[in-house]
Structures are given as C-alpha cells and as structure tokens.
Design an enzyme around this catalytic site. Structure first.
Site, mmCIF file in Angstrom:
data_model
loop_
_atom_site.group_PDB
_atom_site.id
_atom_site.type_symbol
_atom_site.label_atom_id
_atom_site.label_comp_id
_atom_site.label_asym_id
_atom_site.label_seq_id
_atom_site.Cartn_x
_atom_site.Cartn_y
_atom_site.Cartn_z
ATOM 1 N N GLU A 6 34.581 46.870 34.411
ATOM 2 C CA GLU A 6 35.621 45.867 34.663
ATOM 3 C C GLU A 6 35.252 44.977 35.848
ATOM 4 O OE1 GLU A 6 39.886 47.423 33.095
ATOM 5 O OE2 GLU A 6 39.168 48.408 34.886
ATOM 6 N N CYS A 63 35.285 40.053 41.927
ATOM 7 C CA CYS A 63 35.156 41.443 42.349
ATOM 8 C C CYS A 63 34.359 42.146 41.247
ATOM 9 C CB CYS A 63 36.553 42.044 42.493
ATOM 10 S SG CYS A 63 36.553 43.808 42.855
ATOM 11 N N CYS A 93 32.912 56.165 38.487
ATOM 12 C CA CYS A 93 32.467 56.445 39.856
ATOM 13 C C CYS A 93 32.374 57.958 40.007
ATOM 14 C CB CYS A 93 33.473 55.873 40.860
ATOM 15 S SG CYS A 93 32.964 56.075 42.584
ATOM 16 N N CYS A 128 37.895 59.931 45.210
ATOM 17 C CA CYS A 128 38.964 59.584 46.144
ATOM 18 C C CYS A 128 40.290 59.752 45.399
ATOM 19 C CB CYS A 128 38.800 58.151 46.642
ATOM 20 S SG CYS A 128 37.205 57.862 47.443
ATOM 21 N N CYS A 139 42.423 56.633 43.987
ATOM 22 C CA CYS A 139 41.757 55.579 43.218
ATOM 23 C C CYS A 139 41.641 55.950 41.744
ATOM 24 C CB CYS A 139 40.364 55.327 43.805
ATOM 25 S SG CYS A 139 39.434 54.065 42.913
ATOM 26 N N GLY A 175 32.885 51.914 41.116
ATOM 27 C CA GLY A 175 31.622 52.466 41.581
ATOM 28 C C GLY A 175 31.391 52.364 43.073
ATOM 29 N N CYS A 227 43.194 46.481 43.658
ATOM 30 C CA CYS A 227 42.312 47.494 44.254
ATOM 31 C C CYS A 227 42.696 48.876 43.764
ATOM 32 C CB CYS A 227 42.445 47.516 45.775
ATOM 33 S SG CYS A 227 42.220 45.932 46.553
HETATM 34 N N1 SAH Z 1 33.390 52.620 46.327
HETATM 35 C C1 SAH Z 1 33.458 51.468 47.203
HETATM 36 C C2 SAH Z 1 33.695 50.176 46.447
HETATM 37 C C3 SAH Z 1 35.069 50.082 45.796
HETATM 38 S S1 SAH Z 1 36.063 49.109 46.818
HETATM 39 C C4 SAH Z 1 34.530 51.699 48.233
HETATM 40 O O1 SAH Z 1 35.387 52.554 48.034
HETATM 41 O O2 SAH Z 1 34.520 51.042 49.276
HETATM 42 C C5 SAH Z 1 37.670 49.410 46.227
HETATM 43 C C6 SAH Z 1 38.651 49.451 47.382
HETATM 44 O O3 SAH Z 1 39.975 49.689 46.883
HETATM 45 C C7 SAH Z 1 38.322 50.587 48.335
HETATM 46 O O4 SAH Z 1 38.557 50.223 49.655
HETATM 47 C C8 SAH Z 1 39.328 51.612 47.888
HETATM 48 O O5 SAH Z 1 39.556 52.558 48.861
HETATM 49 C C9 SAH Z 1 40.538 50.771 47.587
HETATM 50 N N2 SAH Z 1 41.505 51.461 46.742
HETATM 51 C C10 SAH Z 1 41.264 52.475 45.893
HETATM 52 N N3 SAH Z 1 42.397 52.860 45.277
HETATM 53 C C11 SAH Z 1 43.377 52.050 45.742
HETATM 54 C C12 SAH Z 1 44.767 51.933 45.447
HETATM 55 N N4 SAH Z 1 45.337 52.716 44.547
HETATM 56 N N5 SAH Z 1 45.474 50.989 46.100
HETATM 57 C C13 SAH Z 1 44.863 50.163 46.988
HETATM 58 N N6 SAH Z 1 43.561 50.222 47.287
HETATM 59 C C14 SAH Z 1 42.811 51.159 46.678
#
Ligand code: SAH
Length: 325
Positions: A83, A97, A104, A108, A111, A149, A319
């Site tokens: 995506e 983006c 991934c 986390c 996410c 990822g 995000c």
């Molecule tokens: N793996 C890398 C690149 C992905 S960036 C990283 O984590 O930095 C995606 C961003 O969205 C990251 O900062 C992640 O922590 C954030 N994110 C993940 N789940 C989210 C959510 N449910 N709401 C808001 N931000 C989120």
C-alpha cells in the site's frame, strides 16, 4: 519499472545507451504508457510494451478520502500486497508515503501492519513504482518511507529508490526515512549515506520498559544506543531528527511521561511529532486535552513539538492503518 530488465532488453536489441535514460525520463515525468514516448521509435515502443511492463506493480484498489488523500493497494508480480498513500496539503505540498516491505516482521502493538503476515522486502523498483503511480496523477514533491515495513531492514533497496526520486521531483532534502531504531541499518544510514536524506525515529515511549511492551524491537536494540545514533546523525549532517510519538490513552500520554521525553531528547537534535492514534483496535487514542497538556510540557522544556495532522483516516490510510485488507 524494472530498470534492470529495461537495460537488459535494450542491450539485447543493440539499442544506443541513451535509450534507457530517455525512457526513464518519460516515466519520471509521469508518462502513462509507451505511447507517450514520442522520441522512442514506434517499433521499439511496441516491443517494450510486451517485454518490459510499465510498472512492477499492478493496482488492485484505490480509495480517496474526503481530505484529498488517496490510498492505493498494489500487488507485486508474485501476489504480495503493497500500500502507498498520496497526501495533498493546502499549501500545495504533495507527499507520497511509500512501503519498503510487504507486511512487516516487527510487531509494534499499536500498528496494523505489524499484525499482518510479513511477506518480503520490496525491490527498489517496486518502491519507486509506488511514487510513479501517483506522479501519473500529478506532480509530487515529498516522500516519506512511512508505509508498510521497516526501511532499515532493507536499506540498500530503500537507498536505491531514494536515489531515483530526484528525477521524479523529490529532492533528498524532501525525503524522509523512518525507523523503529533497527540499529544495524541505522548505523549504516548514519555512516554511509552522503545525501541529505532526513531521518525520523519512531520512539513512542521514553521509558525503556514501557517501550519494550509496545515495541518488542526495543528488547533487541537498547533505546540509549538508538538515541545516540540519532545524535551522531545530527552531528554529522546538521539536520534535526524527527521523533514520532503516537499518543495512547493511559499508556504513554501522562505529563510525567512528557517530562521523561524532554529529559531524553536534546532540543538541538530532535523535533517531536505527536501523532493522534489512528484506531487499529487495541488502544484508545489520547484526548485532545491530554495531547495539549503533553505538548505543553515539551514546549516548556523548549523541545520543539507539533501535533501531526491526521490524514485519510476515513479510508484507513492514516499512520499505522496500512494492512492491505
Ligand atoms: N517501520 C518504520 C516505518 C513506518 S512509519 C517506523 O515504524 O518508523 C509509520 C509510523 O506510524 C510509525 O511512526 C508508527 O509508529 C506510526 N504508527 C503505527 N501505528 C499507528 C497508529 N495506529 N496510529 C498512529 N500512528 C501509528
């Protein structure tokens, strides 16, 4: 487009060396098909149409948000979902983006991508093709590696892609690579990358024990080492490191936790982006009031902080919501 395949095909046919550059220039400016490439001989164009697909990805679905955000679901040639998102801002900025992996391998807890099965790393061409897809809609000028990822797990492909982006209209200064703090890749990023590509760190908690509960990768690479690496990036490049901090109600949003964050981060090095949590099931997002109180602590400590504008939530393009459902 698989530019390696293009090169190979052109060489086999005995085409002059400038041909590949000519075709790439058309693509980078948003050409929709070989038809548009009027300085390429018609017979060659017809042949390339069958031997070198215009994109390594096929579009499976596309949705548009009320706020102008577009999310596209692609498939790789071997069937993996990818995506990418186009964000349109009022000031005219157009930011894409992109994903660096299908799924991934990290988990986390907040996410959605972490909850789906990890498929594989994307090639540099599969990454660039996400940007090119949107370039065909309109000019684009920013790119964030914040889709599916972990970019530092596939840094060579990410860098190869980033190095093609200036031709597409996205300079290195407007390119940001985001990481959970995967140290081997991060160290290489700091040591080896000469281009002024920006760095973002997904931090989410200043307390290591709490960080480990929401980001298991924290057990593997201690937070102190990760932060030190970001400080080194700043010392070498003189560019601020963005810190992403997703606001989870009752988990990491208390004012004491804001104080811990302000103690951990040097205001000369870091700029904090507080991210309203986009629902993925497991948590509640912090209230506006809690976010404001948290930010106030950072403001008092003179740690630069902003609240991220949420985009595309209505189409699960925000995000943490990319999960190729
Ligand atoms: N793996 C890398 C690149 C992905 S960036 C990283 O984590 O930095 C995606 C961003 O969205 C990251 O900062 C992640 O922590 C954030 N994110 C993940 N789940 C989210 C959510 N449910 N709401 C808001 N931000 C989120």
């Amino acid at each position: 487009m698989d530019l390696a395949l293009l090169d190979e095909t052109l060489t086999e046919r005995g085409e002059p060396p400038f041909r590949a550059r000519q075709i790439w220039a058309w693509l980078a400016r948003g050409a929709n098909g070989y038809d548009a490439m009027t300085d390429v001989p018609a017979a060659l164009r017809r042949e390339l149409e069958t031997s070198v697909p215009l994109s390594t990805l096929t579009v499976e679905a596309e949705s548009s948000s009320r706020d102008g955000t577009v999310k596209t679901l692609f498939r790789t040639h071997d069937g993996h979902p990818v995506e990418a998102v186009l964000m349109r801002y009022r000031d005219g900025r157009r930011s894409v983006c992109v994903s660096s992996q299908s799924g991934c391998p990290l988990t986390c807890t907040f996410c959605a991508t972490g909850a789906m099965r990890f498929r594989r790393n994307l090639t540099a061409f599969e990454i660039v093709d996400q940007a090119l897809h949107f370039r065909r809609l309109e000019p684009i000028d920013h790119c964030v590696f914040m889709g599916m990822g972990e970019p530092m797990l596939t840094l060579d492909h990410v860098l190869a892609a980033a190095r093609l982006l200036p031709d597409v209209g996205i300079t290195h200064r407007r390119t940001t690579v985001s990481t959970v703090g995967w140290l081997p890749g991060l160290r290489r990023f700091v040591d080896e990358v000469e281009e002024p590509i920006r760095l973002a760190l997904s931090l989410h908690a200043a307390d290591p024990a709490l960080r480990s509960t929401i980001m298991p990768v924290n057990d593997r690479y201690p937070l102190g080492d990760v932060v030190a690496e970001c400080v080194r990036y700043h010392a070498l490049r003189r560019r601020k490191v963005f810190v992403e901090y997703v606001m989870l109600a009752g988990v990491n949003d208390r004012v004491e936790q804001a104080r811990e964050l302000a103690e951990l981060l040097d205001p000369r090095v870091f700029k904090v982006n507080l991210i309203p949590y986009n629902p993925t099931g497991r948590y509640d997002g912090s209230s506006r009031k809690a976010i404001a109180a948290f930010k106030q602590v950072l403001d008092r400590a003179r740690l630069p902080a902003t609240v991220r504008l949420t985009r595309g939530r209505d189409i699960a393009a925000a995000c943490g919501q990319l999960a190729a459902s």
